[in-house]
Design an enzyme around this catalytic site. Structure first.
Site, PDB file in Angstrom:
ATOM      1  CD  GLU A 126      -7.957  -3.118  51.603  1.00 52.20           C
ATOM      2  OE1 GLU A 126      -8.762  -4.048  51.990  1.00 52.20           O
ATOM      3  OE2 GLU A 126      -6.938  -2.914  52.276  1.00 52.20           O
ATOM      4  CD  GLU A 172      -6.129   0.788  53.926  1.00 58.71           C
ATOM      5  OE1 GLU A 172      -6.052  -0.312  54.423  1.00 58.71           O
ATOM      6  OE2 GLU A 172      -7.229   1.017  53.482  1.00 58.71           O
TER       7      GLU A 172
END
Ligand SMILES: [Zn+2]
Ligand SMILES: [Zn+2]
Ligand SMILES: [Zn+2]
Lengths: 635, 635, 635
Positions: free
Chosen positions: B144, B316
């Site tokens: 991320e 995710e």
């Protein structure tokens, strides 16, 4: 004196090729004044000591040869990047101890001695070169002192200078300072002036006396910085010197600074101010989104007329959408003309539009000008031409005294901000509320500095919120022929922010009233007045034999009177304030009227003006005023 | 290609005793993929240079031997504590000049050369060891990028690298930079690249050109950091490389970074996003509290499909309540299945649930997993099993082009955030509003990078808000067969954030329209359109001969058209946008429909999907959709 | 014991001339106690080592000779300016890494060893001089520990002490710490205690175990600081030692600190607290603007009675408007008397008004006193005289046990603030909501520390929100004769902030209930209960065979019961909480009643009290209570 128009121009932003056509077009639009130079230091002195005057010589010549008069600004608001190399500690420091950086403007600390000397140096160089230039008809020092929160700096330089300022103020007697500030309170006593720090980053609030002294010091630093430039210019030039003040910047004493100038000017951005500082409600912001607050500019006109001792201009007039407010709508058609005439109605000598051409680059690229970035006319130049036309037959500017005065005191604003007592309360807001009430009643107003002692000619004088009120001011007011309105909070503190105790405030000659205690109120809990209206925000419990003019619905005295002296111990809502002012106005023999919402009027020596700040036409006693309408008629 | 499911697993968090049963259970649930390793640096290298591979060897073997495919992450988002010892200045610095510390994650500055080398070193060690491992079927770089506001750093390292980046960008010509940025404006001119600082802590706003350049530089630093890892992995492994992007992180150019990857993935947390970044109103937040915004995820699906050049995953997927939003409700029963199928409807190759088992410790202990901390099934695993079952008979994934495209440009987002002009306005928000309007009309959409020049196959293309719009893009759009919608604010700036002046924007081929001036509006002051709807937030004054499609109720042109090119000079409200898009859709021969609130549909090459994002059943043209219902049918 | 009144006095603020008349006037008003000295360090020791006792000797003698008893405070909350010279690093550091400065009070870091020694030194000097003084009848350590957010400091001194505290707590075993905190999570593992930093300025949230440990450490530093003073005073004086706690300061464990004191006291400012910390809605703030929250003070009375193990005072009672809240109205006439009697109804030995005379200088100049700055009576002294009169015939203070108890745990408050899970949720707020519900039902309440194991005599015990709940506490509760209410969130964490996993929480003896998962809810999305009321903010999904007492309208169990043990898995709204408590009250055989809004009652061993906190008269079962009315009657 003929009233004139002008604009702000940055020749250094544009190719020299277009200077002549710009100048010609300015003259054709009926403009008289062109302000230049105030951000141009990096072009005047690209590297330290290497001066480049040619371009400025030429620009002045081009403008002057078209009959335009130049206002020349010192460039000290924008020291170039190399200055930071020479004086790495010249930057102001914010309340969190963080150094403010290079990359915008106003990046200097007023207390930094090195930069102070640099500002004198460049001012001297400019004054020497242009002091005798026939086209330089006025000067401007720096630009918008105090804008972007730049008066207060918590730098080391400020710390040292503050200690020295205090040492002078207290005659080198630290015990006098300890006593005056009540430093015994929390064991805050100093043994020497060198122990005194700046009032930031304390665990809980610092001593208000400490804070107020630091605000007074900080104001004095601005005065001194400006005075140094003024003195140098005066050595070389006979042209009047001005500074362009900002809207609702109260961090330094404009009266004190203005005393060193010939002309006071200010920068009027009605739509931006409505969004970010006029204190308007959301409903008002919606109603006047494209017109601006109907009173905020007028108050500044009257204030800066006082600062300029009668001589004042609008140096920067909003010509279209600005770039810096939360929301940036266009002015309604007609508003640029209305704003211009309103300034003249309040006695302006000149109104200059900011800026000539919208710059397509850098921070203000979304700030409208009189001319678009593609050189076409923007709406403002069309309205300016109309005003120029209308000015031709208009009477000359003549000084005139208003029947009503409001005292304004920067020190009182610092005292209120030091200790508002209720969240969001401010002296400026209190003054604005009183000013609005008088304007709703159609009254023409003067603003007076709190140092005034001769009140002859006035029939009604308002002196609300003067937290420190010297005895000779109280005396002069009580001896004047006018009706006097004092309070709330007037005389609530002595010179060092202590509550006077023998007697308690307000201690007014001839008025038996004492403030027994003080409350601040939630904004959603106004306390109704018997007979209509309410007190809000702030209210005092009054004792004494003076006759109540207003009472709460539970019978507590709110405003009391004896002879021509009235004390009001509360912040009144509009209904309450109108009630009170009508009583006083009648006693003063004033003509008052209930104006329609958004309609305002003002009388000068020669004319009566009516302005419709609404987006729709409004019927008035002088006929139907169109949206954004202006009506002038001889008195 | 068969569509697959997976999960994120942290073997280092659990006793080795349960690895086998975990792996067995994953396989039994129908999962294909297991992502591991991305936060494990302190276990891989407990002290500098002492590598411990055994546990990871074993974990991969356990998973692989159950038939699971491993996605192996480089651990560079979480350098261990000893790294701070070796590189005390490796931390990012926030806008206030404060060093961000150790104790969570992403605590590195992308510009720090020492840490850059460390990230290469650990990547090389991992790639060497696992590059040929048969169970490592894909890689993930870091984790991320940009999450927790970590792209921008005001560190000394960033300062030096920025100067160097500018020197390259301007061919070592400081005068070119001064000219391009308009630094003359406030005497901001530099004499050398070494004088250029970072645009934080300035007194008022810094030069937008300076800010935009710093954002572009900061994005490039992320690209370079990632590319270094990709290059090393490629030397040792043939498995595809991915990175897991976040929702509404726009601080770096995902298209540029994605060009170095084989697969784009992203982390989809619908309920958290609804609360903290989707820009939904409070009413929408209440209505979709347990379902998430009906369009926010879909937009990211389409965006990351473009970033991955067709290949993309959800790495995710929210499986239950998260821990990090202001409020963290449970998904409605069925939503985990709906989210999964929605991703597949938008072309996902795989959907992995984060995380396998809820960790009972540390920062994310309140983040749900597929399995509870007590090893029991959580609701997510049950819905995942259902999807796995449904996938068995589902058609293979096939690429398909949508009839409608929206251009997306990270640089435009930086330009808007550099200068929103109205409080709260953002490019991403503008794109989302257009996307939502198309979705309300039942249209299937592709997102395209603004670098696209071949538009063949599209019937309608939306290019709103591209503040810088290269001439060849304008040309390519005007020459395409599609209906084109451009504006507001498109082409409003050149490459260095200056307003083009000859002519003024938007300067579109074949469309005679000029933006004469620009306004931003209070959110509570929308300006009505004649015929319904309103402009809000932002509106331009349009000149020119192009035919108005929409006008304000006072007759000002808002959207104008010539041929297949339409320019809209305003941010439209939903009613206005629907009106405009229906006109264009009809011209383009598109099938449009008014979908019920919260119902969405999408077509792929083989199937048509219907999703009911509401908490109640809804009647539609394909029948009654239950709450959180999914309907698939062959095209 | 006779109940008594007192005041807080600062002889150093006033001329010695008026000390005698002040003392005489205090005695005449019926006061017994005078607290002095706690901010006087700069007068006791104007320069280091030069002690000046004379003035304090004289002040004590003047007060004592009028029959007044002195509470003598150590002055360690206000170290003089010279202390900063001796210990430049003694200041606390805020979460942003900024050193908090001199110029107000509480400007020391509890972890600074140099200042710790200085505080012992001045305490020893005072104790030596006044320990045997017959007029010094009690001591106070420091002043309002924790006020102005002063418990937590991120200084270097705190950093070193925290490492040492952890080393002790984990027996010098860093792997034990890593395991207990789950530091593997994001590679946060330490190799040595010297690597552990403070949990501020991290990129995203730090490990909650890290944060909680730092809060526990910070609390222990306060305990140690106070204990050092207590030990020194005890060496020289037999008079009881107290400290004046604040309202809603929960950053240190008051029970632990109170264990070192003889008397617990607190500073009660009902109107200020209503505005800045009671958590009241705007409607409640309007309704009780001049009376204060009807329960907030009572809760603190009961809490500090527990902290003082039965012996407690109000050391500072608001006497009129204060200076520090956002809005500072006057108390309604009668409220000073009501507040005083309410304290006595809750078992106070003494109530002292802060302060004797309003100081006309420094920070608290707008804080009312019993006497005005011009020496006239303020309203408070008149109500105090009335109470003094009423006390003459009132029964003596007798200890009595309430039928209902609420457990209170500072550690739970730290756990909640470490991880509120939903924005704005706090343990204190949860306790206050339960307390208010019981008060609405007319119940008399004891607060008990969570360390309590003997619950004999209680009929209903509430233990909500105890995030860590030791097994022996669960056992003791389940074995008591009382009805027990546990939850929400009770037992949700182990001692190091991990979720227990075998079994999951709450793991209560004899109650088959498991928290399967947890949600936090938007404040505007309460979830209705079947039968009335709603859950709000926080709700758990419950599993198990225990019988539901409350269910959502979709049938989810909210509160479940087995025998006398009830678990509630939600934050209930007032209607829901009243429903639940009435069921339990009935089971416990308690008398409950629905009191009118703002009316409260309490029973002691000898009397029943009724208080009307409303601004209007209210009809009750004991007759019409006037506004601000107090009714006492024998039991
Ligand atoms: Zn000339
Ligand atoms: Zn294998
Ligand atoms: Zn004695």
């Amino acid at each position: 004196m003929k009233r004139t128009l002008g604009t702000c121009y940055y020749p250094e932003h544009w190719s020299t090729d277009i200077w002549e056509s710009d100048a010609t077009r300015m003259a054709e639009a009926g403009l008289t004044w062109v302000r230049i130079g105030e951000f141009s230091w990096s072009r005047l002195e690209p590297t330290p000591g290497q001066l480049c005057w040619n371009w400025l010589d030429q620009a002045i010549e081009v403008l002057g040869s078209r009959g335009l008069k130049v206002v020349l600004g010192t460039p000290t608001a924008t020291p170039p990047r190399w200055m930071a190399e020479r004086h790495p500690d010249m930057f102001a420091v914010n309340q969190f101890g963080q150094k403010r950086g290079f990359g915008s403007r106003r990046h200097y600390c007023f207390s930094h001695e090195g930069y102070f000397a640099e500002s004198q140096r460049i001012t001297r160089l400019m004054a020497e070169r242009y002091g005798a230039n026939p086209h330089v008809a006025a000067w401007q020092t720096d630009n918008e002192y105090g804008c972007h929160d730049t008066v207060i700096s918590y730098s080391d330089a400020a710390g040292r200078a503050f200690q020295s300022w205090l040492r002078t103020a207290f005659d080198d007697d630290i015990e006098a300072l300890n006593a005056a500030w009540g430093n015994v309170f929390w064991s805050m006593e100093y043994r020497d002036f060198t122990e005194i720090g700046l009032p930031n980053l304390t665990v809980t609030e610092p001593n208000p006396a400490h804070v107020l002294a630091f605000k007074r010091f900080s104001s004095d630093q601005v005065i001194a910085f400006n005075r140094a430039q003024v003195e140098i210019i005066k050595e070389h030039s006979a042209a009047p010197i001005s500074h362009n003040f900002m809207g609702r910047v109260t961090d330094f004493d404009h009266f004190k600074l203005g005393a060193d100038l010939e002309i006071s000017t200010w920068d009027s951005y009605p739509l931006g101010f409505l969004e970010d500082r006029a204190g308007a409600s959301a409903a008002e912001q919606r109603a006047f989104s494209q017109q601006g607050d109907p009173d905020f500019q007028a108050l500044h006109h009257d204030l800066y007329r006082a600062v300029g001792r009668g001589r004042w201009w609008v140096m920067e007039q909003q010509p279209g959408p600005v770039n810096w407010a939360p929301y940036n709508p266009s002015p309604l058609p007609g508003m640029v003309r209305l704003w211009t005439w309103e300034a003249f109605a309040h006695g302006a000598e000149a109104v200059c539009y900011f800026r000539w051409r919208q710059a397509p680059f850098a921070q203000e690229q979304m700030h409208a000008g009189m001319v678009r970035p593609d050189h076409k006319d923007a709406p403002a130049i069309i309205e300016a031409r109309q005003v120029a036309e209308e000015l031709r037959d208009a009477p000359d500017l003549q000084p005139s005294q208003a029947p009503v005065a409001i005292l304004f005191d920067y020190d009182a604003d610092w005292a209120w901000s030091t200790q508002p007592h209720g969240a969001g309360l401010s002296y400026f807001g209190l003054i604005l509320d009183h000013y609005k009430a008088l304007r709703r009643l159609g009254v023409t107003i003067d603003i007076l500095p709190a140092e005034t002692r001769d009140f002859s000619g006035y029939r009604l004088i308002l002196a609300p919120g003067l937290m420190h009120m010297p005895q000779d001011l109280k005396q002069a007011l009580s001896e004047s022929d006018a009706e006097i309105l004092v309070g709330p909070r007037s005389g609530a503190r002595d010179a060092h922010f202590n509550i006077p105790t023998s007697p308690l405030p307000p201690d007014l000659p001839g008025l038996d009233v004492t403030v027994a205690r003080v409350e601040s109120l939630r904004p959603d809990l106004p306390r109704p007045l018997a007979g209509g209206g309410a007190v809000m925000h702030y209210v005092e419990e009054l004792e004494g034999s003076a006759v109540p003019l207003l009472q709460t619905d539970s019978g507590a005295a709110v405003a009391v009177r004896d002879g021509s002296m009235t004390y009001c111990g509360a912040w009144l809502d509009p209904v309450g304030m109108d009630r009170l002012l009508k009583v006083l106005g009648q006693a003063a023999g004033l003509e008052m009227r209930d104006l329609p919402v958004g309609v305002r009027t003002r009388r000068t020596a020669t004319e009566e003006f009516w302005f419709n700040h609404n987006a729709t036409p409004v019927e008035t006693e002088v006929g139907l005023l169109p949206a954004a309408g202006v009506l002038r008629r001889p008195r």
